[in-house]
Write a protein that holds these residues in place. Structure first.
Motif, PDB file in Angstrom:
ATOM      1  N   ARG A  32      -2.211   1.195  -7.310  1.00  0.00           N
ATOM      2  CA  ARG A  32      -1.418   1.279  -8.914  1.00  0.00           C
ATOM      3  C   ARG A  32      -1.428   2.902  -8.782  1.00  0.00           C
ATOM      4  N   ASN A  51      -0.873  -1.789  -6.633  1.00  0.00           N
ATOM      5  CA  ASN A  51       0.244  -1.979  -7.330  1.00  0.00           C
ATOM      6  C   ASN A  51       0.586  -4.012  -6.983  1.00  0.00           C
ATOM      7  N   ASP A  52       1.690  -3.957  -7.899  1.00  0.00           N
ATOM      8  CA  ASP A  52       2.323  -5.053  -8.390  1.00  0.00           C
ATOM      9  C   ASP A  52       2.698  -6.280  -7.501  1.00  0.00           C
TER      10      ASP A  52
END
Length: 118
Positions: free
Chosen positions: A87, A80-81
């Motif tokens: 993610r 994920n970011d």
């Protein structure tokens, strides 16, 4: 070839990266993007372990053939970011490719479990 070597190679655990390539059986993985199907034939999975942290799969680079038969490369980001988990929305078959690569990477000391996907 005239070659000699000495020493005991050791993998450094700080910011270590391992890339594992897999040849995929044709027809076993189809990727769809923007309504177009791509037949994947090779995957390169990047694993990393920074500062002794557990190994994580960062990305998968897939080589595929497009609808017209032309080769294309697709990259799937797995973290994920905030880089602290998987993610959301990564398809299950991609995680299966990662698990296959992790099995192959066990020879270099990677232990890996597929994340609990949201």
């Amino acid at each position: 070839m005239d070659l000699s070597a000495t020493g005991e190679p050791v993998v450094v655990q700080e910011d270590t990266h391992v890339h594992v390539g897999l040849d995929l059986r044709p027809g076993t993985l189809t990727l769809t993007q923007d309504g177009k199907d791509f037949a994947a034939y090779h995957a390169l999975v990047k694993f990393a372990s920074a500062h002794g942290a557990p190994w994580a799969a960062e990305e998968v680079k897939l080589s595929a053939k497009g609808p017209d038969g032309a080769p294309v490369a697709l990259t799937v980001d797995l973290l994920n970011d905030t880089w602290d988990g998987p993610r959301a929305g990564v398809p299950g078959p991609i995680w299966k490719v990662v698990a296959l690569a992790a099995t192959s990477a066990g020879d270099v000391g990677i232990t890996y479990a597929s994340p609990n996907r949201p």
